[in-house]
Scaffold this motif. Structure first.
Motif: not given
Length: 343
Positions: A88-105
């Motif tokens: 659920t955690y990762i699907v929420r990030r993927l669906a939102a296109g959230d790349t925060g905290g990943t060394a420049g996205g």
């Protein structure tokens, strides 16, 4: 069940014990796991130790998180609940296109507690040679039996926060973070203390160090009492001045029975501030003083919001299903397939 009312007991008193049963005792079976395209949805993981980005299918990513976040000797139902939370955690990030905290996205998620701890494919491939074939298969079983399932609230994947163990209750989201989230409510979690041998921990530090870590100078009366104690002068009088009741006062408790506010010296801190400044296991703690040393006893481990992993294992040992575990810790949620959000 509504959140419990915050208490303001005496400084050294423990919060009331948790209720003995979960709020959602209905025997609801888990939704069926469906083989689907989402299982192959690529997840880009930033590996902080090497700086590399590993791209793996969604279900492989969930397996890597499960291996890192929960002991493989936990009950299968608890592992399945954790797998659904991780997915659920990762699907929420993927669906939102959230790349925060990943060394420049450059990735979707990193492999630390900032997101979810994750063991790489290479790490997992070493498990059989280390005699952990059965553990790896158990984790893969938990992932297979929950394939594609995510938790939703009002039609969207939830923020599936989780932590290690509670001191008897989970926490309302707004009492640790600033945002009130309707499915992250305080609920009883009495199983943790029963089965987790490390649910209670006491650490010690010099009283002067406590004040220093909190950004304070040692108050003058405390300095005087410490000096008298060290010199052996008026030992009883000095000890009285250095008692916990004189130095600390818990002003309020959260709904989850953690410290909400505490006065130490001439300042008032939130329980979270004290936890973070002193590097404590949780914000449910008591303070005691012996001589020039403060003893801090904590209950549980983690922020307390969402699912307690040890609590989930305790529920599983009593025969609760993964769905029942999740419905207890995440108020009012339901389930959906990940493919619904990963078009």
């Amino acid at each position: 069940m509504p959140a419990a009312t915050a208490q303001t007991p005496a400084s050294a008193a423990l919060p009331p014990a948790a209720e003995p049963r979960p709020q959602d005792a209905a025997r609801v079976e888990a939704p069926p796991a469906l083989p689907e395209a989402a299982g192959g949805t690529p997840v880009r993981v930033y590996l902080t130790r090497t700086g590399a980005v590993e791209t793996v299918p969604l279900e492989q990513y969930v397996t890597g998180v499960l291996a890192a976040e929960m002991p493989a000797d936990f009950e299968l139902a608890a592992l399945k609940a954790q797998a659904i939370a991780a997915r659920t955690y990762i699907v929420r990030r993927l669906a939102a296109g959230d790349t925060g905290g990943t060394a420049g996205g450059k990735a979707d998620v990193n492999d630390t507690v900032e997101h979810q701890v994750y063991l790489s494919r290479a790490d997992l491939e070493e498990w059989p040679s280390r005699g952990k074939s059965a553990q790896l298969e158990k984790l893969r079983q938990a992932v297979r039996q929950t394939e594609g399932i995510v938790m939703i609230f009002r039609g969207q994947p939830i923020t599936a926060s989780f932590f290690s163990s509670s001191g008897g209750y989970t926490e309302n989201s707004e009492e640790y973070w600033s945002l009130k989230i309707p499915y992250l409510r305080s609920v009883p979690s009495p199983w943790d203390a029963t089965i987790n041998p490390k649910n209670r921990e006491t650490v010690e530090m010099p009283l002067a160090q406590l004040y220093s870590k909190l950004g304070q100078k040692v108050p003058e009366p405390v300095q005087t009492a410490l000096a008298a104690l060290n010199q052996g002068d008026n030992h009883a009088k000095a000890a009285t001045k250095l008692s916990a009741g004189k130095l600390f006062k818990t002003l309020s408790w959260t709904s989850g029975r953690r410290v909400k506010e505490v006065r130490i010296g001439d300042q008032v801190y939130t329980g979270r501030e004290v936890r973070e400044k002193l590097n404590l296991r949780s914000s449910q703690f008591t303070l005691a003083v012996t001589g020039d040393t403060v003893k801090i006893t904590t209950y549980g481990y983690g922020h307390g919001v969402g699912m307690s992993q040890w609590g989930a294992n305790g529920m599983a040992k009593e025969g609760y299903t993964a769905t029942q575990i999740l419905k207890h810790y995440y108020t009012g949620i339901s389930f959906q397939q990940a493919s619904h959000f990963l078009k």
